[in-house]
Design a protein around this motif. Structure first.
Motif, PDB file in Angstrom:
ATOM      1  N   GLU A 271     -25.991 -46.896  -7.221  1.00 17.88           N
ATOM      2  CA  GLU A 271     -25.884 -45.703  -7.696  1.00 17.88           C
ATOM      3  C   GLU A 271     -24.506 -45.458  -8.549  1.00 17.88           C
ATOM      4  OE1 GLU A 271     -25.317 -41.111  -5.470  1.00 17.88           O
ATOM      5  OE2 GLU A 271     -25.169 -42.924  -4.271  1.00 17.88           O
ATOM      6  N   VAL A 272     -24.631 -44.557  -9.573  1.00 12.30           N
ATOM      7  CA  VAL A 272     -23.593 -44.311 -10.435  1.00 12.30           C
ATOM      8  C   VAL A 272     -23.632 -42.512 -10.358  1.00 12.30           C
ATOM      9  CG1 VAL A 272     -22.960 -44.201 -12.859  1.00 12.30           C
ATOM     10  CG2 VAL A 272     -24.133 -46.113 -12.112  1.00 12.30           C
ATOM     11  N   PRO A 273     -22.915 -42.066  -9.583  1.00  6.24           N
ATOM     12  CA  PRO A 273     -22.659 -40.704  -9.361  1.00  6.24           C
ATOM     13  C   PRO A 273     -22.343 -40.138 -10.653  1.00  6.24           C
ATOM     14  CG  PRO A 273     -21.415 -41.889  -7.380  1.00  6.24           C
ATOM     15  CD  PRO A 273     -21.996 -42.888  -8.706  1.00  6.24           C
ATOM     16  N   LYS A 274     -22.606 -38.838 -10.970  1.00  6.68           N
ATOM     17  CA  LYS A 274     -22.140 -37.971 -12.223  1.00  6.68           C
ATOM     18  C   LYS A 274     -20.677 -37.839 -12.021  1.00  6.68           C
ATOM     19  CE  LYS A 274     -26.308 -35.426 -13.529  1.00  6.68           C
ATOM     20  NZ  LYS A 274     -26.735 -34.004 -13.624  1.00  6.68           N
ATOM     21  N   ASP A 275     -20.048 -37.674 -10.738  1.00  9.29           N
ATOM     22  CA  ASP A 275     -18.587 -37.282 -10.910  1.00  9.29           C
ATOM     23  C   ASP A 275     -17.912 -38.811 -10.643  1.00  9.29           C
ATOM     24  OD1 ASP A 275     -19.440 -38.154  -8.143  1.00  9.29           O
ATOM     25  OD2 ASP A 275     -18.597 -36.384  -7.436  1.00  9.29           O
ATOM     26  N   ALA A 276     -18.491 -39.903 -10.978  1.00 10.98           N
ATOM     27  CA  ALA A 276     -17.591 -41.095 -10.839  1.00 10.98           C
ATOM     28  C   ALA A 276     -16.609 -41.197 -12.074  1.00 10.98           C
ATOM     29  CB  ALA A 276     -18.623 -42.172 -10.838  1.00 10.98           C
ATOM     30  N   ALA A 277     -15.317 -41.968 -11.495  1.00 17.16           N
ATOM     31  CA  ALA A 277     -14.278 -41.899 -12.542  1.00 17.16           C
ATOM     32  C   ALA A 277     -14.849 -42.331 -13.775  1.00 17.16           C
ATOM     33  CB  ALA A 277     -13.065 -42.478 -11.919  1.00 17.16           C
ATOM     34  N   ASN A 278     -15.551 -43.550 -13.720  1.00 12.39           N
ATOM     35  CA  ASN A 278     -16.378 -43.906 -14.819  1.00 12.39           C
ATOM     36  C   ASN A 278     -17.913 -43.956 -14.786  1.00 12.39           C
ATOM     37  OD1 ASN A 278     -13.760 -45.322 -16.099  1.00 12.39           O
ATOM     38  ND2 ASN A 278     -13.795 -46.312 -14.109  1.00 12.39           N
ATOM     39  N   CYS A 279     -18.485 -42.700 -15.346  1.00 16.08           N
ATOM     40  CA  CYS A 279     -19.799 -42.593 -15.134  1.00 16.08           C
ATOM     41  C   CYS A 279     -20.527 -43.340 -16.524  1.00 16.08           C
ATOM     42  CB  CYS A 279     -20.137 -41.239 -15.165  1.00 16.08           C
ATOM     43  SG  CYS A 279     -21.876 -40.841 -14.965  1.00 16.08           S
ATOM     44  N   GLY A 280     -20.485 -44.633 -16.388  1.00 14.65           N
ATOM     45  CA  GLY A 280     -21.285 -45.396 -17.655  1.00 14.65           C
ATOM     46  C   GLY A 280     -22.485 -45.876 -17.375  1.00 14.65           C
ATOM     47  N   GLY A 281     -23.214 -45.375 -16.407  1.00 15.37           N
ATOM     48  CA  GLY A 281     -24.599 -45.615 -16.406  1.00 15.37           C
ATOM     49  C   GLY A 281     -24.850 -47.128 -15.850  1.00 15.37           C
ATOM     50  N   PHE A 282     -26.104 -47.560 -15.673  1.00 10.05           N
ATOM     51  CA  PHE A 282     -26.606 -48.619 -15.074  1.00 10.05           C
ATOM     52  C   PHE A 282     -27.941 -49.436 -15.592  1.00 10.05           C
ATOM     53  CE2 PHE A 282     -29.556 -50.392 -11.652  1.00 10.05           C
ATOM     54  CZ  PHE A 282     -28.449 -51.342 -11.315  1.00 10.05           C
ATOM     55  N   THR A 283     -27.690 -50.642 -15.841  1.00 11.84           N
ATOM     56  CA  THR A 283     -28.697 -51.255 -16.421  1.00 11.84           C
ATOM     57  C   THR A 283     -29.082 -52.572 -15.413  1.00 11.84           C
ATOM     58  OG1 THR A 283     -28.142 -50.739 -18.665  1.00 11.84           O
ATOM     59  CG2 THR A 283     -29.807 -52.690 -18.281  1.00 11.84           C
ATOM     60  N   LEU A 284     -30.224 -52.858 -15.030  1.00  9.92           N
ATOM     61  CA  LEU A 284     -30.541 -53.947 -14.335  1.00  9.92           C
ATOM     62  C   LEU A 284     -31.629 -54.671 -14.931  1.00  9.92           C
ATOM     63  CD1 LEU A 284     -30.461 -55.048 -11.338  1.00  9.92           C
ATOM     64  CD2 LEU A 284     -32.276 -53.592 -10.765  1.00  9.92           C
TER      65      LEU A 284
END
Length: 314
Positions: A271-284
Motif C-alpha cells: 500500500e502507498v497511502p495518499k497521505d504518506a510522507a513520500n507518496c511516490g507510487g508503487f511498481t511491482l
C-alpha cells in the motif's frame, strides 16, 4: 535474462552449447536477428537436416525460438534468440529448516484500489491503456508481469500449507519493486507499507523508479521511456519482529502476533497511502520484467510438533 538456479538445471543448456557449430549459430543470430533456417544452413555449409538438429537442441534448452514468416517462395523459419544474458547459481543454497514455498504471479491479486498513474502489462502487451484502473480487472491480468500505480493498495491471498500440529515460525516474502514516476526517476522516494490480515508490518522507503538502462529480462518491446527494473527485497516476519533483507528492522510486529494457524487465511497487502510522507507510487515486477525474473516468492518456515514428539519417543 535466463536465470538458472543450479548446475543440474543448467545441464541442458551446457549440452546444447557444447558443440562449436551451435555456438556459431548463436553468434550469428545475435549479430543479425533475421536468419532463417535455410540461410543458416547455406552460410554454414550444412544440410537442412543437420541445421534442424542443431537448432532443435538450442530450442529444447530454451535458448532460441523458431518463428514462421512469409517469404517470396513460401514460409521461412526464422531463428530468434530468447535471452541476452544468462545467470547460473553455481553454489546451491542450503536451508536446514523445513518450509513451504510458493511463487505468486503479480497479476494474481485478490483485491485492489488504486489511482493513476497506473498500468498493467503481460510479457507481450499492455493491457488496455495507461492510467485507467478498470484494466486491472481484465482477465489478461493473470498473465501480467508488471503493474504500477500512484497510490492505493493491491492485495494477494497467500497459500497456507500448514497442517494441524505445525506452527509457523517465519514468513519470507520476496519481490522486485520500485517507486512509480510518470516515465522514470531514479531519485523519487516512496513509502510502501506492508500488512497481513490487516496487521501493519511497517514500511519500506523505495529510493526511486529506475529506467536509465533496460531491465535484464524486460522485453525488448517495452518503451525505453518507462521504468525498467526494481530492487529485489525480502520481507521477513519472525519471532523478533519484521525486517527487510534480514537486517533492517521495520517494525516490532512478530509472527506470533499474526496468529496464523493451519485454518487461517493469509491476505498480504502492498500500500502507498495518499497521505504518506513520500507518496511516490508503487511498481511491482514479476516474471519476464525487471532484473530478477521472479514472481512474488513466499517461504513459510514451520515446526512440526507431531514429528518432533515422535522423534523424541523413538
Amino acid at each position: 535474462m535466463l536465470y538458472i538456479k543450479s548446475l543440474n538445471e543448467a545441464e541442458d543448456v551446457f549440452k546444447s552449447l557444447s558443440a562449436p557449430m551451435r555456438l556459431k549459430i548463436m553468434e550469428m543470430i545475435y549479430e543479425d536477428k533475421e536468419w532463417s533456417m535455410n540461410d543458416l544452413a547455406e552460410a554454414l555449409d550444412l544440410t537442412n537436416s543437420a541445421i534442424s538438429m542443431h537448432v532443435s537442441k538450442l530450442e529444447q534448452a530454451g535458448l532460441v525460438t523458431i518463428q514462421t514468416k512469409a517469404g517470396k517462395r513460401g514460409n521461412l523459419k526464422i531463428v530468434k534468440p530468447n535471452h541476452s544474458r544468462m545467470m547460473i547459481d553455481l553454489a546451491p543454497i542450503k536451508e536446514t529448516r523445513t518450509f513451504y514455498q510458493d511463487d505468486i504471479r503479480v497479476g494474481h491479486y485478490s483485491n485492489y484500489q488504486i489511482t493513476p498513474t497506473c498500468g498493467i502489462a503481460t510479457p507481450t502487451k499492455i493491457i488496455g491503456t495507461f492510467d485507467d484502473p478498470r484494466f486491472f480487472n481484465f482477465s489478461e491480468r493473470f498473465d501480467a508481469g508488471i503493474l504500477w500505480f500512484g497510490s492505493g493498495f493491491i492485495e494477494y491471498n497467500l497459500p497456507n500449507h500448514l497442517k494441524a500440529g505445525q506452527t509457523l515460525d517465519e514468513l519470507q516474502i520476496s519481490f522486485e519493486l520500485s517507486s512509480e514516476y510518470p516515465g522514470f526517476n531514479n531519485d523519487y522516494p516512496s513509502d510502501i507499507y506492508f500488512s497481513i490480515n490487516g496487521i501493519s508490518l511497517g514500511l519500506y522507503v523505495s529510493p526511486g523508479d529506475y529506467g536509465e538502462r533496460k531491465g535484464f529480462v524486460t522485453p525488448n518491446w517495452w518503451p525505453d521511456t518507462l521504468n525498467q527494473y526494481g530492487l529485489l527485497k525480502t520481507l521477513i516476519i519472525n519471532k523478533e519482529g519484521t525486517f527487510i533483507d534480514g537486517s533492517d528492522k521495520i517494525s516490532d510486529t512478530t509472527i506470533t502476533e499474526l496468529e496464523i494457524n493451519y485454518i487461517s487465511s493469509i491476505s498480504f497487502r502492498f500500500e502507498v497511502p495518499k497521505d504518506a510522507a513520500n507518496c511516490g507510487g508503487f511498481t511491482l515486477f514479476g516474471e519476464n520484467f525487471g532484473d530478477y525474473n521472479q514472481a512474488i516468492r513466499v517461504k513459510a518456515f514451520y515446526t512440526d510438533h507431531i514429528c518432533e514428539k515422535t522423534a523424541k519417543e523413538q
